[in-house]
Design an enzyme around this catalytic site. Structure first.
Site, PDB file in Angstrom:
ATOM      1  CE  LYS A 168      -1.728   1.656   4.029  1.00 32.98           C
ATOM      2  NZ  LYS A 168      -1.433   3.073   4.281  1.00 32.98           N
ATOM      3  CG  ASN A 169       2.244   2.745   3.494  1.00 38.32           C
ATOM      4  OD1 ASN A 169       1.099   3.089   3.165  1.00 38.32           O
ATOM      5  ND2 ASN A 169       2.585   2.516   4.738  1.00 38.32           N
TER       6      ASN A 169
ATOM      7  NE  ARG B 125      -1.812  12.200   8.099  1.00 36.91           N
ATOM      8  CZ  ARG B 125      -1.971  13.487   8.402  1.00 36.91           C
ATOM      9  NH1 ARG B 125      -3.162  13.926   8.691  1.00 36.91           N
ATOM     10  NH2 ARG B 125      -0.961  14.314   8.390  1.00 36.91           N
TER      11      ARG B 125
ATOM     12  CB  CYS C 236      -4.095  11.386  11.687  1.00 39.26           C
ATOM     13  SG  CYS C 236      -3.781   9.633  11.664  1.00 39.26           S
TER      14      CYS C 236
ATOM     15  NE  ARG D 248       0.437  10.307  10.038  1.00 34.61           N
ATOM     16  CZ  ARG D 248      -0.096   9.325   9.297  1.00 34.61           C
ATOM     17  NH1 ARG D 248      -1.289   8.855   9.592  1.00 34.61           N
ATOM     18  NH2 ARG D 248       0.567   8.847   8.247  1.00 34.61           N
ATOM     19  N   PRO D 249       2.039  16.651  11.173  1.00 40.00           N
ATOM     20  CG  PRO D 249       3.661  17.955  12.198  1.00 40.00           C
ATOM     21  CD  PRO D 249       2.824  16.733  12.400  1.00 40.00           C
ATOM     22  CB  VAL D 250       2.566  18.262   5.643  1.00 37.10           C
ATOM     23  CG1 VAL D 250       1.791  16.953   5.686  1.00 37.10           C
ATOM     24  CG2 VAL D 250       1.610  19.463   5.627  1.00 37.10           C
ATOM     25  CG  ASP D 251       6.857  20.569   9.926  1.00 38.32           C
ATOM     26  OD1 ASP D 251       6.118  19.586  10.173  1.00 38.32           O
ATOM     27  OD2 ASP D 251       8.029  20.635  10.321  1.00 38.32           O
ATOM     28  CD  GLN D 252      10.838  18.950   8.563  1.00 41.90           C
ATOM     29  OE1 GLN D 252      11.917  18.972   7.970  1.00 41.90           O
ATOM     30  NE2 GLN D 252      10.517  19.816   9.502  1.00 41.90           N
TER      31      GLN D 252
ATOM     32  CG  ASP E 272       3.149   1.479   9.432  1.00 43.24           C
ATOM     33  OD1 ASP E 272       3.330   1.737   8.241  1.00 43.24           O
ATOM     34  OD2 ASP E 272       2.854   2.362  10.280  1.00 43.24           O
TER      35      ASP E 272
ATOM     36  CB  ILE F 186       7.274   6.690  14.680  1.00 46.40           C
ATOM     37  CG1 ILE F 186       8.501   5.793  14.508  1.00 46.40           C
ATOM     38  CG2 ILE F 186       6.959   7.493  13.421  1.00 46.40           C
ATOM     39  CD1 ILE F 186       9.763   6.507  14.087  1.00 46.40           C
TER      40      ILE F 186
ATOM     41  NE  ARG G 233      -7.609   4.978   5.242  1.00 47.87           N
ATOM     42  CZ  ARG G 233      -6.978   6.043   5.730  1.00 47.87           C
ATOM     43  NH1 ARG G 233      -7.392   6.622   6.819  1.00 47.87           N
ATOM     44  NH2 ARG G 233      -5.903   6.527   5.121  1.00 47.87           N
TER      45      ARG G 233
HETATM   46  C1  EPZ Z   1       4.240   7.004   6.399  1.00 47.75           C
HETATM   47  O1  EPZ Z   1       3.477   8.042   6.977  1.00 47.75           O
HETATM   48  C2  EPZ Z   1       3.299   5.820   6.243  1.00 47.75           C
HETATM   49  N1  EPZ Z   1       2.208   6.174   5.323  1.00 47.75           N
HETATM   50  C3  EPZ Z   1       2.743   5.432   7.623  1.00 47.75           C
HETATM   51  O2  EPZ Z   1       1.936   4.257   7.436  1.00 47.75           O
HETATM   52  C4  EPZ Z   1       3.905   5.076   8.528  1.00 47.75           C
HETATM   53  O3  EPZ Z   1       3.413   4.798   9.824  1.00 47.75           O
HETATM   54  C5  EPZ Z   1       4.890   6.263   8.602  1.00 47.75           C
HETATM   55  O4  EPZ Z   1       5.314   6.621   7.272  1.00 47.75           O
HETATM   56  C6  EPZ Z   1       6.133   5.935   9.426  1.00 47.75           C
HETATM   57  O5  EPZ Z   1       6.783   4.832   8.875  1.00 47.75           O
HETATM   58  C7  EPZ Z   1       2.458   6.142   3.987  1.00 47.75           C
HETATM   59  O6  EPZ Z   1       3.557   5.861   3.544  1.00 47.75           O
HETATM   60  C8  EPZ Z   1       1.306   6.481   3.100  1.00 47.75           C
HETATM   61  P1  EPZ Z   1       6.369  10.280   8.523  1.00 47.75           P
HETATM   62  P2  EPZ Z   1       4.112   9.543   7.026  1.00 47.75           P
HETATM   63  O7  EPZ Z   1       6.287  11.545   7.752  1.00 47.75           O
HETATM   64  O8  EPZ Z   1       4.989   9.765   5.870  1.00 47.75           O
HETATM   65  C9  EPZ Z   1       6.655  13.632  11.872  1.00 47.75           C
HETATM   66  C10 EPZ Z   1       0.079   2.892   7.711  1.00 47.75           C
HETATM   67  O9  EPZ Z   1      -0.356   2.347   8.730  1.00 47.75           O
HETATM   68  N2  EPZ Z   1       6.608  14.597  10.744  1.00 47.75           N
HETATM   69  O10 EPZ Z   1       7.498   9.345   8.258  1.00 47.75           O
HETATM   70  O11 EPZ Z   1       2.970  10.479   7.261  1.00 47.75           O
HETATM   71  C11 EPZ Z   1       5.373  12.830  12.015  1.00 47.75           C
HETATM   72  O12 EPZ Z   1       4.422  13.534  12.797  1.00 47.75           O
HETATM   73  C12 EPZ Z   1       0.540   4.328   7.771  1.00 47.75           C
HETATM   74  O13 EPZ Z   1       0.218   2.319   6.592  1.00 47.75           O
HETATM   75  C13 EPZ Z   1       6.648  15.960  11.017  1.00 47.75           C
HETATM   76  O14 EPZ Z   1       6.697  16.375  12.179  1.00 47.75           O
HETATM   77  O15 EPZ Z   1       5.004   9.484   8.334  1.00 47.75           O
HETATM   78  C14 EPZ Z   1       5.848  11.570  12.691  1.00 47.75           C
HETATM   79  O16 EPZ Z   1       5.942  11.791  14.074  1.00 47.75           O
HETATM   80  C15 EPZ Z   1       0.265   4.953   9.116  1.00 47.75           C
HETATM   81  N3  EPZ Z   1       6.610  16.843   9.972  1.00 47.75           N
HETATM   82  C16 EPZ Z   1       7.253  11.365  12.113  1.00 47.75           C
HETATM   83  O17 EPZ Z   1       7.658  12.652  11.601  1.00 47.75           O
HETATM   84  C17 EPZ Z   1       6.542  16.417   8.669  1.00 47.75           C
HETATM   85  O18 EPZ Z   1       6.523  17.279   7.759  1.00 47.75           O
HETATM   86  C18 EPZ Z   1       7.323  10.349  10.978  1.00 47.75           C
HETATM   87  O19 EPZ Z   1       6.288  10.643  10.090  1.00 47.75           O
HETATM   88  C19 EPZ Z   1       6.507  15.034   8.421  1.00 47.75           C
HETATM   89  C20 EPZ Z   1       6.546  14.144   9.459  1.00 47.75           C
END
Ligand code: EPZ
Length: 420
Positions: A22-23, A92, A116, A121-125, A304, A326, A396
């Site tokens: 999926k991912n 998301r 969520c 789960r911000p997207v600031d990066q 996960d 995480i 999902r």
């Molecule tokens: C991906 O989510 C996966 N989703 C998630 O899988 C998975 O749990 C996660 O990576 C961690 O491995 C998809 O790939 C579609 P991150 P993602 O950005 O990219 C923080 C599932 O069950 N962060 O790696 O959203 C964030 O809050 C799903 O299949 C910021 O602060 O995760 C988290 O604490 C759930 N700012 C950490 O970093 C940002 O801009 C890692 O998040 C981005 C992230």
């Protein structure tokens, strides 16, 4: 809302074919926006998040055809650069259209993903990286609006390792002017699968699989054919299911070397696991030993898989600690597992699990995708009947989960929403 009714006590036996990841599929579908030529995909899992992504692309003007696990994308006629709140709020990962849209069309308007269950789960990066590449970004009325005549290569160091952040910036960089270096890049296999598709489309990427991606931007990308990698989290979910319920199962269409951290922990718990090139055989005929784990970025133990392994620990021999590093709120399954008779207490990022001999069936509620998988595993080990509500969370992220479990001998039935 659909529910699952599970009667515990059945051992699992037979073979199961694991679906595509999926991912990996979600960013790869969004990468189809990067070219005017068709992209042909195989081994795409048939699950809700894929259907949502195809709907998101369709309303942008991308023509898509889905025939089982085959999906064809044609982004030669994209006429709408907006990802609306109605779709983004249900998934998301819609944020993954941001990078491709700005890279190819110079603009994008993407609804900010809301909250969520598992964390802010911000997207600031994602935004910081695009700004480093020259994008003008405003955030108002709940939308991210991004513009750039043409993105410029830049050196980006993300504050933390982010999977979709790395993927968005990678897709932006492949059409940028000049070289982009993404330091602190996520090394998850799904990021590598996306990168391999982009290279097949003509992108120039070095460092695939490492935490430093170097991209030389090109003028445009051509079409390609790509097969999505197997889903390591679905495979890990089945490994935990057999470890908890007992039995002897062969998983087909897997990549064992993407699961080493999970396999190591299961062996520590006493599970027998044999590995081939694209198969794994998992056997368990006694009670598991309790095992401590800490989630971290790949290649360490994946967040996960935390909920699924916790389900195993609830009935294991001994006490265990599970540390979730995480996400700040990824213990929603704990209260529901305790309703099934587990003995779990939470102290900040740490859950303490005192293993019990038996769980007992009860009514429980799924709260997020992997929590629902955890409840399915626990229900298969519980005495009597368990009713799991809100299993749209399961739908999902898993491709026909209950059909696969039923084939292995589990007693799982779906009650359609209108029947309940
Ligand atoms: C991906 O989510 C996966 N989703 C998630 O899988 C998975 O749990 C996660 O990576 C961690 O491995 C998809 O790939 C579609 P991150 P993602 O950005 O990219 C923080 C599932 O069950 N962060 O790696 O959203 C964030 O809050 C799903 O299949 C910021 O602060 O995760 C988290 O604490 C759930 N700012 C950490 O970093 C940002 O801009 C890692 O998040 C981005 C992230």
């Amino acid at each position: 809302m659909d529910k699952l009714v599970i009667v515990g006590g059945q051992k699992l036996a037979g073979e199961v074919i694991v679906s595509g990841a999926k991912n990996a599929a979600l960013p790869i579908l969004c990468a189809g926006l990067l070219s005017a030529e068709p992209v042909h995909l195989d081994n795409v899992p048939d699950l809700q998040d894929v259907r949502t992504t195809l709907k998101l692309l369709n309303q942008m003007g991308v023509r898509t055809e889905q025939d089982g696990a085959r999906v064809q994308l044609d982004a030669s006629n994209v006429n709408n650069l907006v990802a609306p709140y109605e779709l983004v709020k249900t998934m998301r990962a819609s944020i993954l259209v941001l990078g491709p849209l700005v890279a190819r069309f110079g603009e994008a308007k993407v609804s900010l993903p809301g909250g969520c269950a598992i964390g802010a789960r911000p997207v600031d990066q994602h935004i910081k990286g695009l700004q480093a590449m020259g994008a003008e970004i405003t955030i108002e009325h709940g939308f991210i609006e991004a513009r750039a005549k043409r993105l410029k290569g830049a050196r980006i160091v993300t504050d933390m390792i982010t999977v979709t952040g790395t993927e968005n910036l990678l897709m932006a960089a492949v059409l940028a002017d000049g070289e982009t270096v993404i330091e602190n890049a996520a090394r998850e296999p799904e990021v590598g699968d996306l990168a391999n598709l982009l290279v097949a489309m003509g992108a120039k990427i070095d460092g695939i699989g490492t935490d430093r991606l170097m991209i030389q931007g090109v003028e445009k990308l051509h079409g390609a054919q790509h097969t999505v990698i197997p889903d390591r989290i679905e495979a890990g979910t089945f490994l935990c299911a057999v470890a908890a319920a007992g039995g002897d199962v062969v998983l087909r269409n897997v990549r064992p070397n993407t699961l080493d951290a999970v396999t190591d922990k299961l062996r520590e718990a006493g599970v027998t696991i044999e590995e081939g090139d694209d198969w794994m055989r998992v056997r368990m005929h006694e009670r598991a030993r309790a095992v401590n784990l800490r989630t971290s970025e790949y290649p360490a133990f994946p967040t996960d898989m935390q909920a699924q392994f916790m389900a195993l620990n609830t009935i294991a021999d001994g006490t265990s600690q599970v540390v979730e590093n995480i996400f700040e709120n990824r213990f929603m399954h704990v209260q529901e597992l305790n309703r099934l008779g587990a003995h779990i207490t939470i102290d900040g990022k740490t859950a303490l699990i005192a293993g019990v001999e038996k769980l007992s069936g009860a009514k429980v509620m799924a709260t997020d995708l992997r929590a629902s998988a955890s409840l399915v595993i626990a229900a298969m080990c519980a005495e009597g009947e368990t009713l799991i509500d809100r299993i749209y969370h399961l739908d999902r992220g898993y491709d026909r989960m209950e059909a696969k479990l039923t084939k292995l001998g589990a007693n799982v039935k779906r009650i359609k929403g209108n029947e309940a």
